[in-house]
Write a protein that holds these residues in place. Structure first.
Motif, PDB file in Angstrom:
ATOM      1  N   GLU A  30      21.665  38.323  70.884  1.00 34.92           N
ATOM      2  CA  GLU A  30      21.045  38.273  69.544  1.00 34.92           C
ATOM      3  C   GLU A  30      21.951  39.039  68.582  1.00 34.92           C
ATOM      4  N   ARG A  32      22.407  39.133  65.515  1.00 30.48           N
ATOM      5  CA  ARG A  32      21.933  39.545  64.185  1.00 30.48           C
ATOM      6  C   ARG A  32      20.660  40.383  64.283  1.00 30.48           C
ATOM      7  N   ALA A  35      20.867  43.597  62.243  1.00 31.12           N
ATOM      8  CA  ALA A  35      21.682  43.530  61.024  1.00 31.12           C
ATOM      9  C   ALA A  35      21.136  44.511  59.988  1.00 31.12           C
ATOM     10  N   GLY A  62      24.518  43.439  65.903  1.00 27.88           N
ATOM     11  CA  GLY A  62      24.666  43.222  64.460  1.00 27.88           C
ATOM     12  C   GLY A  62      24.495  44.462  63.617  1.00 27.88           C
TER      13      GLY A  62
END
Ligand code: CP
Length: 334
Positions: A30, A32, A35, A62
């Motif tokens: 994963e 992101r 983020a 991220g």
């Protein structure tokens, strides 16, 4: 999850679920998930794996991270409460840590044992005083008596390699040029007991783990269906062992007394894991160590370079296991 300080703060099922998340993130990345999230890492002591694996794990999800090593390019931080600060430290952790926490979404701290007063280290007095001033999610990167990230990675490593839940797990003291803290052995005996293993602590006289550490492990074993005992007899401990987890630590009868400890360990040069250690063990017995390790002092080249050694797999799992901690702590809806 707001804090990851000790596996004992979680139920066995919660740890199993965290490890399932670690495996899911390995197979279904994963990139992101975190983020815009920032992790702060404060190292009062050196590191290779913890520092690099947290930064890499955060980046793979991220997010980003910053590292502070007090006194090395930053102000030296005073940790003692009530200190008269007329020495090298320009700033106290009571100001410095909340400031750092205000810049990030979660903070990790490494602060080893002071190694002078066993009762004070057992109480996690220093780490506790720092944790108290931080209002953000907090991760223990190794404190006086604990290393939960290492333990989570070790548990995952045994699962990855299908080491049975009730396998015989021998935590063995091994040689080192000087006394090292009790954090990893204390965390490890508890982790293996919580996993449900038949745990034997093998250590020479003078190096018994503190009664409070053994009691905590036995309490975990009572819940998981495992067991915990200790011995100084190598042949008894190693018979049928499915895992030998080698670790160096300081004498508990000479705690804080470097000279006394040195006199004891001078007679213990043969506490270095050789291929012969595996003769009474299970044919598939594995060798674990958290690293860093002193070759041919703690473990011989032949063992570390042989097929039984899973030390690199453990080190790799520092990243995968910690990614699960970060994800649970910082992802949306966490
Ligand atoms: N095992 C471990 O914590 O390694 P580092 O001291 O290199 O972080």
């Amino acid at each position: 999850m707001h804090r990851f300080l000790d596996l004992a703060d979680f139920s066995r099922d919660e740890i199993v679920s965290l490890l399932e998340l670690a495996r899911r993130l390995e197979t279904h990345p994963e990139p992101r998930a975190l983020a815009g999230r920032i992790l702060g890492l404060v190292f009062f002591n050196p590191s290779l794996r913890t520092l690099a694996s947290f930064q890499a794990g955060m980046a793979r999800l991220g997010g980003s991270s910053f590292v502070v090593t007090p006194g090395q390019g930053t102000w030296q931080l005073e940790t003692q409460l009530g200190a008269i600060m007329n020495g090298a430290a320009a700033e106290h952790v009571r100001e410095g840590l909340p400031v750092l926490a205000s810049y990030c979404d979660a903070l990790g701290i490494r602060a080893f044992a002071e190694g002078k007063d066993l009762a004070r280290d057992l109480a996690e007095s220093q780490f506790g005083a720092m944790a108290e001033v931080i209002d953000k999610p907090l991760i223990n990167l190794e404190s006086a008596m604990n290393h939960p990230c290492q333990s989570l990675a070790d548990w995952k490593t045994m699962d990855d390699l299908e080491v049975p839940r009730h396998a015989k797990f021998v935590l063995s003291w091994v040689q080192h040029p000087r006394a090292l803290p009790l954090a990893v052995p204390s965390a490890t005996v508890h982790m293996a007991a919580m996993r449900g293993m038949e745990v034997v602590v093998l250590r020479p006289d003078g190096y018994a783990l503190p009664p409070a550490v053994m009691a905590k492990a036995r309490a975990a074993a009572a819940v998981s269906g495992g067991s915990v005992r200790e011995t100084s007899e190598r042949s008894d401990a190693l018979a049928g062992a499915q895992v030998i987890y080698a670790k160096e630590w300081g004498s508990t009868t000479h705690y804080g007394d470097a000279e006394g400890d040195a006199m004891l360990r001078a007679r213990l040069a043969d506490w270095c894991v050789t291929p012969q250690w595996f003769e009474p063990a299970d044919p598939d017995c594995r060798l674990m160590h958290c690293l860093p390790v002193r070759r041919n002092v703690a473990i011989t080249d032949a063992v570390l370079d042989g097929p039984r050694s899973i030390v690199r797999h453990e080190a790799y799992n520092r990243m995968t296991a910690q990614m699960a901690v970060l994800h649970r702590m910082l992802s949306q809806g966490a």
